[in-house]
Scaffold this motif. Structure first.
Motif, PDB file in Angstrom:
ATOM      1  N   LEU A   1       0.823  -1.212   0.000  1.00  0.00           N
ATOM      2  CA  LEU A   1       0.000   0.000   0.000  1.00  0.00           C
ATOM      3  C   LEU A   1       0.858   1.264   0.000  1.00  0.00           C
ATOM      4  N   LEU A   2       1.963   1.237   0.758  1.00  0.00           N
ATOM      5  CA  LEU A   2       2.862   2.395   0.774  1.00  0.00           C
ATOM      6  C   LEU A   2       3.462   2.647  -0.603  1.00  0.00           C
ATOM      7  N   LEU A   3       3.943   1.610  -1.246  1.00  0.00           N
ATOM      8  CA  LEU A   3       4.565   1.765  -2.558  1.00  0.00           C
ATOM      9  C   LEU A   3       3.551   2.219  -3.605  1.00  0.00           C
ATOM     10  N   TRP A   4       2.314   1.741  -3.480  1.00  0.00           N
ATOM     11  CA  TRP A   4       1.301   2.091  -4.484  1.00  0.00           C
ATOM     12  C   TRP A   4       0.826   3.526  -4.333  1.00  0.00           C
ATOM     13  N   ASN A   5       0.663   3.977  -3.085  1.00  0.00           N
ATOM     14  CA  ASN A   5       0.062   5.284  -2.846  1.00  0.00           C
ATOM     15  C   ASN A   5       1.070   6.418  -2.769  1.00  0.00           C
ATOM     16  N   ALA A   6       2.347   6.104  -2.574  1.00  0.00           N
ATOM     17  CA  ALA A   6       3.351   7.171  -2.520  1.00  0.00           C
ATOM     18  C   ALA A   6       3.508   7.785  -3.910  1.00  0.00           C
ATOM     19  N   GLN A   7       3.572   9.106  -3.977  1.00  0.00           N
ATOM     20  CA  GLN A   7       3.639   9.796  -5.265  1.00  0.00           C
ATOM     21  C   GLN A   7       4.991   9.605  -5.944  1.00  0.00           C
ATOM     22  N   ASP A   8       6.047   9.828  -5.197  1.00  0.00           N
ATOM     23  CA  ASP A   8       7.388   9.741  -5.769  1.00  0.00           C
ATOM     24  C   ASP A   8       8.255   8.848  -4.881  1.00  0.00           C
ATOM     25  N   ALA A   9       9.104   8.062  -5.533  1.00  0.00           N
ATOM     26  CA  ALA A   9      10.039   7.212  -4.797  1.00  0.00           C
ATOM     27  C   ALA A   9      11.128   8.083  -4.185  1.00  0.00           C
ATOM     28  N   GLY A  10      11.278   8.015  -2.888  1.00  0.00           N
ATOM     29  CA  GLY A  10      12.302   8.772  -2.189  1.00  0.00           C
ATOM     30  C   GLY A  10      13.353   7.846  -1.591  1.00  0.00           C
ATOM     31  N   PRO A  11      14.236   8.399  -0.773  1.00  0.00           N
ATOM     32  CA  PRO A  11      15.280   7.569  -0.158  1.00  0.00           C
ATOM     33  C   PRO A  11      14.729   6.528   0.810  1.00  0.00           C
ATOM     34  N   TRP A  12      13.459   6.676   1.184  1.00  0.00           N
ATOM     35  CA  TRP A  12      12.852   5.727   2.121  1.00  0.00           C
ATOM     36  C   TRP A  12      12.479   4.415   1.456  1.00  0.00           C
ATOM     37  N   LEU A  13      12.443   4.396   0.133  1.00  0.00           N
ATOM     38  CA  LEU A  13      11.912   3.236  -0.571  1.00  0.00           C
ATOM     39  C   LEU A  13      12.773   1.993  -0.366  1.00  0.00           C
ATOM     40  N   LEU A  14      14.094   2.153  -0.489  1.00  0.00           N
ATOM     41  CA  LEU A  14      14.984   0.999  -0.331  1.00  0.00           C
ATOM     42  C   LEU A  14      14.899   0.397   1.072  1.00  0.00           C
ATOM     43  N   PRO A  15      14.960   1.205   2.160  1.00  0.00           N
ATOM     44  CA  PRO A  15      14.824   0.605   3.495  1.00  0.00           C
ATOM     45  C   PRO A  15      13.494  -0.114   3.706  1.00  0.00           C
ATOM     46  N   VAL A  16      12.405   0.439   3.162  1.00  0.00           N
ATOM     47  CA  VAL A  16      11.094  -0.201   3.316  1.00  0.00           C
ATOM     48  C   VAL A  16      11.091  -1.576   2.665  1.00  0.00           C
ATOM     49  N   VAL A  17      11.623  -1.659   1.432  1.00  0.00           N
ATOM     50  CA  VAL A  17      11.654  -2.933   0.716  1.00  0.00           C
ATOM     51  C   VAL A  17      12.530  -3.947   1.434  1.00  0.00           C
ATOM     52  N   VAL A  18      13.685  -3.501   1.919  1.00  0.00           N
ATOM     53  CA  VAL A  18      14.625  -4.412   2.577  1.00  0.00           C
ATOM     54  C   VAL A  18      14.089  -4.878   3.926  1.00  0.00           C
ATOM     55  N   LEU A  19      13.428  -3.978   4.660  1.00  0.00           N
ATOM     56  CA  LEU A  19      12.977  -4.316   6.012  1.00  0.00           C
ATOM     57  C   LEU A  19      11.669  -5.101   6.038  1.00  0.00           C
TER      58      LEU A  19
END
Length: 428
Positions: free
Chosen positions: A111-129
């Protein structure tokens, strides 16, 4: 389908030969695992996740550990809850509660990845964690789950049960390969990975529902818990408990040296795509061929594990790993790499069925929960060692071939260690 694995001479009491409840538990057990692992195939840690992390800017060290994150996180928590699990007489409520919680991170991330407008530096930690969070919560329930399954599934057909789960997973995984290809072709990047997370959660939730229909049988020989003092006293007693089980010590050594597949596969997809010049979406073909190998490998594991136990499966899987390392070091064609993924799936699931079968039969029933937790905790370090070592070799050498050589060497050492473990069924 899974019930067809039930042999005519399974180790059931004579007055309850193949009761319906055992058949139902067996089928639900197979579908629970098949749907769970099949759902994770949409985020295949050996193929999809390394490429996803590389695309998001992750370093080689992060790429290397992606296949190990979920199993390592699973194994980490078990040691800390095993004293509580040893005191349980019913395991299903514990398993169901933590099983639901462990699946939720994939929904949240999707849901976070779908609803976020732009990929920021937070994207990699979210995917890894995401696999880390899921694994840590799942690890709280996995010791109870393993004990529950061990009681529900008779010893002689456990290998067939594990294999049936992997066959269902592989059937889903073959479809997952086509879905991954289509999703990443039409929705490349963040939205595509969001959709893959949501699809994975759907299958994970179905796997949780499959456990609802399992009925926990009363244990005829419940063992009183050995741990009655403080938790520190419990931890201090673990080394002496492990020393009293010399075959389990050898099994730990076999696991530490039997991680060649993980060392290899962290960079195999990247090496294959870079060598052949194929697009990212073609990793879906690798997933499909890997799952075809999984089906055939699991079928062989079910038959061979039923007749001969888990040790022969582990040795055979190590031999296949050595052959695979040699093959991927010389092939340069896309068809050659798809064949390599077929062999990878075949050998890896011989390894997994053999490992689950042999460890369950090596552990004495009265301390099985604790010993399984200790083995899993030790396995954390074997997984991290393998992936970290593979990452270091790749970082400093810049060569996939050195990684393949190290994986083959580890597998050869593991064969020597396994040859010194007696097959439990032959001893009995």
């Amino acid at each position: 389908m899974a019930a067809s694995w039930m042999p005519e001479d399974s180790a059931l009491p004579p007055h309850a030969h193949h009761p319906p409840i055992v058949r139902r538990n067996f089928v639900c057990h197979c579908f629970e695992g098949g749907l769970y692992m099949g759902g994770l195939a949409f985020l295949q840690p050996e193929t999809v996740m390394p490429k996803m992390v590389e695309q998001l800017g992750g370093r080689s060290s992060i790429v290397a550990i992606m296949p190990a994150l979920l199993p390592a996180a699973f194994a980490l928590a078990g040691l800390f809850v095993s004293p509580v699990v040893e005191k349980l007489t019913h395991f299903k409520p514990w398993v169901m509660s933590f099983g639901l919680l462990q699946r939720l991170p994939y929904l949240v991330t999707g849901l976070l990845l779908w609803n976020a407008q732009d990929a920021g530096p937070w994207l990699l930690p979210v995917v890894v964690l995401t696999p880390v969070a899921s694994g840590l919560v799942g690890g709280v329930g996995v010791v109870a789950w393993m004990e529950m399954v061990t009681r529900m599934v008779p010893e002689r057909i456990r290998a067939a049960g594990w294999a049936s789960r992997y066959i269902i997973q592989a059937c889903i995984g073959m479809g997952a390969g086509a879905v991954i290809h289509q999703v990443l072709t039409h929705l490349p990047g963040q939205r595509g990975y969001a959709l893959l997370h949501l699809i994975a959660f759907g299958f994970l939730f179905l796997s949780w529902l499959a456990q609802v229909f399992m009925r926990e049988l009363p244990c005829t020989h419940h063992h009183a818990p050995h741990h009655t003092g403080s938790y520190w006293r419990y931890l201090r007693g673990l080394p002496s408990l492990l020393r009293s089980q010399p075959q389990l010590l050898k099994m730990i050594a076999a696991r530490f040296t039997g991680t060649g597949y993980l060392m290899l596969v962290s960079f195999l997809t990247l090496h294959a795509l870079h060598t052949t010049g194929r697009p990212e979406a073609d990793e879906g073909h690798f997933v499909s061929f890997q799952n075809i190998g999984t089906i055939l490998g699991s079928m062989l594991a079910a038959w061979l594990g039923y007749h001969s136990g888990g040790k022969v499966l582990l040795i055979l899987s190590r031999i296949i790993c050595v052959i695979l390392c040699a093959w991927v070091s010389v092939t340069e064609s896309f068809s050659g790499f798809t064949a390599a993924y077929f062999v990878f799936g075949f050998g890896l699931f011989l390894d997994r069925v053999g490992d689950l079968t042999l460890t369950a039969e090596l552990c004495p029933p009265d301390r099985r929960s604790t010993l399984q937790a200790v083995l899993s905790f030790c396995n954390v370090w074997s997984l991290l060692l393998a992936t970290s070592l593979g990452g270091l070799i790749y970082t400093f050498s810049g060569s996939f071939y050195f990684v393949a050589m190290a994986a083959a060497a580890f597998s050869l050492v593991s064969i020597v260690v396994l040859s010194r473990i007696p097959e439990p069924r032959e001893r009995r």
